[in-house]
Design a protein around this motif. Sequence first.
Motif, PDB file in Angstrom:
ATOM      1  N   GLY A   8       1.963 -13.816   5.906  1.00 45.31           N
ATOM      2  CA  GLY A   8       2.943 -13.090   5.096  1.00 45.31           C
ATOM      3  C   GLY A   8       4.218 -12.868   5.892  1.00 45.31           C
ATOM      4  N   THR A  10       7.178 -14.024   5.710  1.00 46.01           N
ATOM      5  CA  THR A  10       8.491 -13.957   5.052  1.00 46.01           C
ATOM      6  C   THR A  10       8.678 -12.658   4.273  1.00 46.01           C
ATOM      7  OG1 THR A  10       7.587 -15.087   3.108  1.00 46.01           O
ATOM      8  CG2 THR A  10       8.638 -16.462   4.801  1.00 46.01           C
ATOM      9  N   GLY A  11       7.665 -11.812   4.241  1.00 48.73           N
ATOM     10  CA  GLY A  11       7.742 -10.581   3.452  1.00 48.73           C
ATOM     11  C   GLY A  11       8.364  -9.436   4.225  1.00 48.73           C
ATOM     12  N   SER A  12       8.344  -8.278   3.603  1.00 49.16           N
ATOM     13  CA  SER A  12       8.941  -7.089   4.191  1.00 49.16           C
ATOM     14  C   SER A  12       8.265  -6.725   5.519  1.00 49.16           C
ATOM     15  CB  SER A  12       8.824  -5.959   3.155  1.00 49.16           C
ATOM     16  OG  SER A  12       9.052  -4.726   3.730  1.00 49.16           O
ATOM     17  N   ILE A  13       6.945  -6.648   5.525  1.00 48.70           N
ATOM     18  CA  ILE A  13       6.214  -6.333   6.756  1.00 48.70           C
ATOM     19  C   ILE A  13       6.316  -7.493   7.752  1.00 48.70           C
ATOM     20  CG2 ILE A  13       3.897  -5.950   7.721  1.00 48.70           C
ATOM     21  CD1 ILE A  13       4.780  -3.481   6.347  1.00 48.70           C
ATOM     22  N   GLY A  36       3.562 -17.593   1.336  1.00 49.93           N
ATOM     23  CA  GLY A  36       3.043 -18.022   0.042  1.00 49.93           C
ATOM     24  C   GLY A  36       3.767 -19.246  -0.490  1.00 49.93           C
ATOM     25  N   ALA A 100      -0.117  -9.520   6.622  1.00 50.31           N
ATOM     26  CA  ALA A 100       0.841  -8.865   5.718  1.00 50.31           C
ATOM     27  C   ALA A 100       1.051  -9.672   4.445  1.00 50.31           C
ATOM     28  CB  ALA A 100       2.165  -8.644   6.448  1.00 50.31           C
ATOM     29  N   ALA A 123      -2.022  -4.864   7.346  1.00 47.88           N
ATOM     30  CA  ALA A 123      -1.136  -4.197   6.377  1.00 47.88           C
ATOM     31  C   ALA A 123      -1.685  -4.404   4.970  1.00 47.88           C
ATOM     32  CB  ALA A 123       0.286  -4.760   6.473  1.00 47.88           C
ATOM     33  N   LYS A 125      -3.609  -3.805   2.396  1.00 53.02           N
ATOM     34  CA  LYS A 125      -4.585  -2.771   2.015  1.00 53.02           C
ATOM     35  C   LYS A 125      -5.548  -3.262   0.947  1.00 53.02           C
ATOM     36  CE  LYS A 125      -0.916  -0.484   0.911  1.00 53.02           C
ATOM     37  NZ  LYS A 125      -0.059   0.660   0.843  1.00 53.02           N
ATOM     38  N   GLU A 126      -5.093  -4.234   0.119  1.00 54.17           N
ATOM     39  CA  GLU A 126      -5.947  -4.717  -0.966  1.00 54.17           C
ATOM     40  C   GLU A 126      -7.241  -5.327  -0.421  1.00 54.17           C
ATOM     41  OE1 GLU A 126      -2.698  -5.486  -0.584  1.00 54.17           O
ATOM     42  OE2 GLU A 126      -1.605  -5.060  -2.451  1.00 54.17           O
ATOM     43  N   ASP A 150      -0.642   0.141   7.682  1.00 52.38           N
ATOM     44  CA  ASP A 150      -0.198   1.017   6.592  1.00 52.38           C
ATOM     45  C   ASP A 150       0.178   2.369   7.224  1.00 52.38           C
ATOM     46  OD1 ASP A 150       0.359   1.768   4.033  1.00 52.38           O
ATOM     47  OD2 ASP A 150      -1.668   1.427   3.243  1.00 52.38           O
ATOM     48  N   MET A 206      10.474  -1.906   0.543  1.00 53.92           N
ATOM     49  CA  MET A 206       9.224  -2.668   0.616  1.00 53.92           C
ATOM     50  C   MET A 206       9.246  -3.835  -0.373  1.00 53.92           C
ATOM     51  SD  MET A 206       6.669   0.637   0.535  1.00 53.92           S
ATOM     52  CE  MET A 206       7.194   1.200  -1.079  1.00 53.92           C
ATOM     53  N   GLY A 207       8.185  -4.637  -0.363  1.00 59.13           N
ATOM     54  CA  GLY A 207       8.044  -5.727  -1.321  1.00 59.13           C
ATOM     55  C   GLY A 207       7.913  -5.188  -2.748  1.00 59.13           C
ATOM     56  N   MET A 268       8.716   0.704   9.048  1.00 53.13           N
ATOM     57  CA  MET A 268       7.413   0.103   9.348  1.00 53.13           C
ATOM     58  C   MET A 268       7.355  -0.542  10.727  1.00 53.13           C
ATOM     59  SD  MET A 268       5.425   1.011   6.995  1.00 53.13           S
ATOM     60  CE  MET A 268       3.977   0.028   7.399  1.00 53.13           C
TER      61      MET A 268
HETATM   62  P1  NAD Z   1       6.174  -8.806   0.307  1.00 49.81           P
HETATM   63  O1  NAD Z   1       6.061  -9.172  -1.112  1.00 49.81           O
HETATM   64  O2  NAD Z   1       7.506  -8.445   0.862  1.00 49.81           O
HETATM   65  O3  NAD Z   1       5.607 -10.007   1.207  1.00 49.81           O
HETATM   66  C1  NAD Z   1       4.401 -10.647   0.921  1.00 49.81           C
HETATM   67  C2  NAD Z   1       4.164 -11.817   1.854  1.00 49.81           C
HETATM   68  O4  NAD Z   1       2.929 -12.437   1.498  1.00 49.81           O
HETATM   69  C3  NAD Z   1       5.223 -12.910   1.764  1.00 49.81           C
HETATM   70  O5  NAD Z   1       5.458 -13.453   3.052  1.00 49.81           O
HETATM   71  C4  NAD Z   1       4.564 -13.970   0.879  1.00 49.81           C
HETATM   72  O6  NAD Z   1       5.057 -15.281   1.122  1.00 49.81           O
HETATM   73  C5  NAD Z   1       3.126 -13.842   1.343  1.00 49.81           C
HETATM   74  N1  NAD Z   1       2.131 -14.350   0.400  1.00 49.81           N
HETATM   75  C6  NAD Z   1       1.990 -14.032  -0.916  1.00 49.81           C
HETATM   76  N2  NAD Z   1       0.944 -14.697  -1.436  1.00 49.81           N
HETATM   77  C7  NAD Z   1       0.416 -15.446  -0.425  1.00 49.81           C
HETATM   78  C8  NAD Z   1      -0.679 -16.335  -0.331  1.00 49.81           C
HETATM   79  N3  NAD Z   1      -1.437 -16.639  -1.386  1.00 49.81           N
HETATM   80  N4  NAD Z   1      -0.947 -16.899   0.869  1.00 49.81           N
HETATM   81  C9  NAD Z   1      -0.174 -16.649   1.953  1.00 49.81           C
HETATM   82  N5  NAD Z   1       0.875 -15.797   1.910  1.00 49.81           N
HETATM   83  C10 NAD Z   1       1.159 -15.219   0.739  1.00 49.81           C
HETATM   84  O7  NAD Z   1       5.117  -7.647   0.577  1.00 49.81           O
HETATM   85  P2  NAD Z   1       5.154  -6.487   1.683  1.00 49.81           P
HETATM   86  O8  NAD Z   1       5.872  -5.322   1.155  1.00 49.81           O
HETATM   87  O9  NAD Z   1       5.531  -7.042   3.002  1.00 49.81           O
HETATM   88  O10 NAD Z   1       3.611  -6.064   1.696  1.00 49.81           O
HETATM   89  C11 NAD Z   1       2.616  -6.859   2.309  1.00 49.81           C
HETATM   90  C12 NAD Z   1       1.323  -6.070   2.389  1.00 49.81           C
HETATM   91  O11 NAD Z   1       1.525  -4.964   3.256  1.00 49.81           O
HETATM   92  C13 NAD Z   1       0.856  -5.492   1.053  1.00 49.81           C
HETATM   93  O12 NAD Z   1      -0.529  -5.505   1.002  1.00 49.81           O
HETATM   94  C14 NAD Z   1       1.352  -4.064   1.093  1.00 49.81           C
HETATM   95  O13 NAD Z   1       0.561  -3.189   0.311  1.00 49.81           O
HETATM   96  C15 NAD Z   1       1.229  -3.746   2.561  1.00 49.81           C
HETATM   97  N6  NAD Z   1       2.129  -2.696   3.029  1.00 49.81           N
HETATM   98  C16 NAD Z   1       3.465  -2.862   2.941  1.00 49.81           C
HETATM   99  C17 NAD Z   1       4.337  -1.874   3.362  1.00 49.81           C
HETATM  100  C18 NAD Z   1       5.830  -2.057   3.316  1.00 49.81           C
HETATM  101  O14 NAD Z   1       6.556  -1.187   3.794  1.00 49.81           O
HETATM  102  N7  NAD Z   1       6.349  -3.141   2.809  1.00 49.81           N
HETATM  103  C19 NAD Z   1       3.818  -0.675   3.865  1.00 49.81           C
HETATM  104  C20 NAD Z   1       2.435  -0.528   3.939  1.00 49.81           C
HETATM  105  C21 NAD Z   1       1.599  -1.551   3.524  1.00 49.81           C
END
Ligand code: NAD
Length: 390
Positions: A8, A10-13, A36, A100, A123, A125-126, A150, A206-207, A268
Motif C-alpha cells: 500500500g 502509494t496510499g496515505s499511510i 493496487g 497499509a 495499519a 485494521k480490516e 493505527d 487519510m484515504g 501518522m
Molecule cells: P489509501 O486509500 O490512501 O491507500 C491504500 C493503499 O492500498 C494504496 O497504496 C493502494 O494502491 C493499496 N491497495 C488497494 N488495494 C490493493 C490490493 N488489492 N493490493 C495491493 N495494494 C492495494 O488508504 P490509507 O488511508 O493509507 O489506509 C490504509 C490502511 O491503513 C487502511 O486499512 C486504514 O484503515 C489504515 N489506517 C489509515 C490511517 C490514515 O491516517 N490514513 C490511520 C489508521 C489506519
Amino acid sequence: MQNIAILGATGSIGRSALAVIANHPDRYRAGALAAGSDAKALAAAALAVRPQAVAIADEAKRSELAALLAEGGWKGEILSGPGAAEQLAADARFDTVIHAIVGAAGVRPAFAAAAAGKRLLLANKESVVCGGEILMRTVRESGATLLPVDSEHNAIFQCLHAAGSSGRDAARIWLTCSGGPFHARPEVDLARVTPEQALAHPTWKMGRKISIDSATLMNKGLEVIEAHHLFDFPPERISVVIHPQSVVHSMVEFADGAVVAELGTADMKLPIAYCLAYPERIAGDVKRLDITRMGPLTFSEPDTGRFPLLALAFEAISSGAASPIILNGANEVAVEAFLAGKIGFAAIGALCRDALDALSPAEPSGLEDILEIDRMAREAARSLTARHAI
Ligand code: NAD
Ligand code: MG
C-alpha cells in the motif's frame, strides 16, 4: 539495517512511511513497494527509492508500470496480480512488512507476513477485524512481532509499554474518537450528506475509505474490534470517548485507577516511526505539540443512536467470529456504493445491519473460511444495495 516491504506504498499511510524511512537511511531501506492499481504513483515512488522489487495487484497495469520503470532506468523485479503483495509479505529478503493496504484485500498479506514470522507494522485494521483470534494465533505461533500503526492502538501499546504492563493489570481501554465531520453537528441531516462533505475529516488527512468510516463512526467500531483482539481485552472494558481535538490518541486505565495517555499532533508519521524503531525511539519530523497553546481538551460520550455502526461493531464481537467479517465486508460494499452516489450516507449502517441479519455462516476455522465469509458478505451487501438505492 531493516529491509522493509511496504504494502500500500502509494496510499496515505504508505507515503507517510516512505517519508519516515527517507529520514533514516542509516537504519531503514524500502526494499519492496506494493500497490493496487496506480502504476504512475507506484513508479514515481519506486524511482525515488530504488527498491529491489515492486508489485501491482492490477494485472492490467503491469505493462504501464514496467514501461515507466524502464524509462527511469530501474531494472528490479516486477510482480503483478492479486497474489503479488502476499508474495512480498512472505519474502525472506524483507524482515519488516509495513502493511497499509486498505480493506479486506489486506487479509491474505497480513496472514502471510504473520506466518513468515515477520516484524509486522500493521495499519490494515480490516485484517485484524476479519482475522481475529486466528490471525493472533498465527502471530504467536510463528513468533512474529505485531506492532499496531493505527494511532489509537499504537497509543495503547505505548501506554502499556511505558507503564511496564503486560496488560493484565489494565482495567479499561479508553479509545479516543474525533467524531468525524458530523458528530459535533446535530443539525446536519445525515440522510442528505454528500460524499464530498463526508470525506472532509476535521483533524486527520487519510484515504477515502477510512475517511468515510470516520464519518459514520464505523472506523471506531472497527477499532474496538481491533483493540479487542490486539490486546486480548473484553469489549465491556473498552470505552469509546469523543475527543474532537485528536490530541490524546488513546488511554489505558490501570487496576489502581491511574490513567496513562499518549498525546501528540495528528500525524501518522508518529506511530509509524514508533513502530519502526520499537523498542527504541528515533527523531521524528512531526509538528510538536505546543502544550500551552493546544487549547481545552474535551471528552464526551458517543451518540450511538445517530451513529449506529459503532453499536453494531460492539454487538458483532459478542455474536461470534463470523459477524465482524460480515460487518466489515458489507461496510466496504456500502462505502463504495455511497461514494458512487448509489446509496445515501445513512444507508451505510442500514445496509450493514441487513447483511448481518441475512447471513448466519458457521464460525471460521482458518484463513479460507474467513475469505469465504467475506465473499458471502459482499455478495449479500451488493444484492441488498437496491433496497437502499437513492
Ligand atoms: P489509501 O486509500 O490512501 O491507500 C491504500 C493503499 O492500498 C494504496 O497504496 C493502494 O494502491 C493499496 N491497495 C488497494 N488495494 C490493493 C490490493 N488489492 N493490493 C495491493 N495494494 C492495494 O488508504 P490509507 O488511508 O493509507 O489506509 C490504509 C490502511 O491503513 C487502511 O486499512 C486504514 O484503515 C489504515 N489506517 C489509515 C490511517 C490514515 O491516517 N490514513 C490511520 C489508521 C489506519
Ligand atoms: Mg485510528
